[in-house]
Write a protein that holds these residues in place. Structure first.
Motif, short mmCIF file in Angstrom:
data_model
loop_
_atom_site.label_atom_id
_atom_site.label_comp_id
_atom_site.label_asym_id
_atom_site.label_seq_id
_atom_site.Cartn_x
_atom_site.Cartn_y
_atom_site.Cartn_z
N GLN A 42 0.76 -1.20 -0.01
CA GLN A 42 -0.10 -0.09 0.08
C GLN A 42 0.99 1.76 -0.10
N GLU A 93 -5.10 -3.93 -7.50
CA GLU A 93 -6.19 -3.26 -6.79
C GLU A 93 -7.22 -2.99 -6.85
N ALA A 94 -7.70 -2.92 -8.19
CA ALA A 94 -9.00 -1.71 -8.88
C ALA A 94 -9.70 -3.40 -8.69
N ARG A 105 -9.64 -5.96 -6.56
CA ARG A 105 -9.57 -6.10 -4.98
C ARG A 105 -11.38 -5.60 -4.46
N GLU A 106 -10.99 -4.08 -5.07
CA GLU A 106 -12.17 -3.16 -4.68
C GLU A 106 -13.19 -3.97 -4.92
N THR A 107 -13.85 -5.34 -6.16
CA THR A 107 -14.90 -5.44 -6.85
C THR A 107 -14.96 -6.79 -5.92
N GLU A 118 -9.84 -11.18 -6.12
CA GLU A 118 -8.49 -11.55 -5.40
C GLU A 118 -7.63 -12.10 -6.52
N ILE A 173 -13.10 2.67 -11.16
CA ILE A 173 -12.11 2.05 -10.28
C ILE A 173 -10.57 1.91 -10.15
N ARG A 230 -9.09 5.03 -10.65
CA ARG A 230 -8.45 6.05 -9.47
C ARG A 230 -6.85 5.44 -8.71
N THR A 231 -7.09 3.72 -9.11
CA THR A 231 -5.98 3.14 -7.94
C THR A 231 -4.48 3.03 -9.46
#
Length: 238
Positions: free
Chosen positions: A3, A118-119, A121-123, A126, A187, A190-191
């Motif tokens: 992160q 990462e994008a 993962r937001e949905t 993994e 998404i 943004r990442t």
């Protein structure tokens, strides 16, 4: 994902292309965008119907075997053969003034796919960055190469790149099983970048895309590629 690692880009212009395009037109659109980009541009796009795209150096006899009756286009970028049917597709055009366009290809690939992971993962999907893999696959999703995205042991995202005097073009495909809607593009944006703004097409964009489609990407010479003439007995354009 680490992160603390900074995002690949400080700023980005995002465009959800409203036009569902055929293969050669998709490729032409990305080349035109790269020539126009004075800031990084993320394009999220749809296909008018299923297509097969082949990397620039992919032998056309391999494409004929994999074709399964689908129309074929040749990418300006490298990589193998990708079937576009329900996948999430995007391109990232990065001008040469940006650091991402000047790092080693493997590193730019890693940074973009780290953001894509990462994008996803937001949905709720993994993924991991593939550590290593075969040097090449004629069918892109047959196996993962380094920094592709894998989930449950299977490759679900890959991409291909090209560098020019204008900058970097990255073309990506995500095949996550369940379709990702166009909202996933926001998404991903943004990442990828610290700040995101919408991109408005330049006047004359579509005319330039149509011209380049006819002169280059739909031409038999380009479709044949550096490996020589095609042996298709079926048409590659509708």
């Amino acid at each position: 994902m680490n992160q603390v690692e900074e995002k690949p880009l400080s700023g980005l212009a995002s465009w959800v292309d409203p036009t569902a395009r055929d293969g050669p037109e998709q490729m032409a659109c990305d080349e035109v965008l790269l020539s126009l980009a004075d800031t990084p541009i993320l394009r999220v796009f749809r296909w008018r119907r299923p297509w097969l795209s082949a990397g620039y150096f992919t032998p056309m006899d391999s494409v004929e075997i994999a074709g399964a009756g689908l129309p074929v286009c040749r990418r300006w970028t490298g990589g193998g053969i990708v079937t576009h049917s329900g996948d999430f597709t995007f391109s990232l055009c990065v001008p040469r003034s940006e650091k991402l366009a000047t790092v080693r290809p493997a590193e730019s690939y890693r940074r973009i796919h780290r953001a894509l992971s990462e994008a996803l993962r937001e949905t709720g999907v993994e993924t991991d960055l593939a550590i290593s893999g075969p040097e090449s696959h004629r069918a892109c999703f047959a196996g993962a190469v380094e920094h592709d995205l894998v989930s449950g042991g299977a490759k679900i995202a890959g991409g291909a790149q090209r560098r020019t005097r204008n900058g970097l073009l990255h073309q990506g495909s995500v095949q996550a099983g369940e379709p990702l809607g166009s909202g996933f593009g926001a998404i991903l944006a943004r990442t990828l970048a610290g700040s995101v703004e919408p991109w408005t097409p330049h006047p004359g964009l579509e005319e330039r895309v149509r011209k380049l489609t006819g002169e280059k990407y739909a031409s038999p010479d380009f479709l044949s590629g550096p490996s020589g003439p095609m042996n298709f007995t079926r048409p590659v354009m509708p």
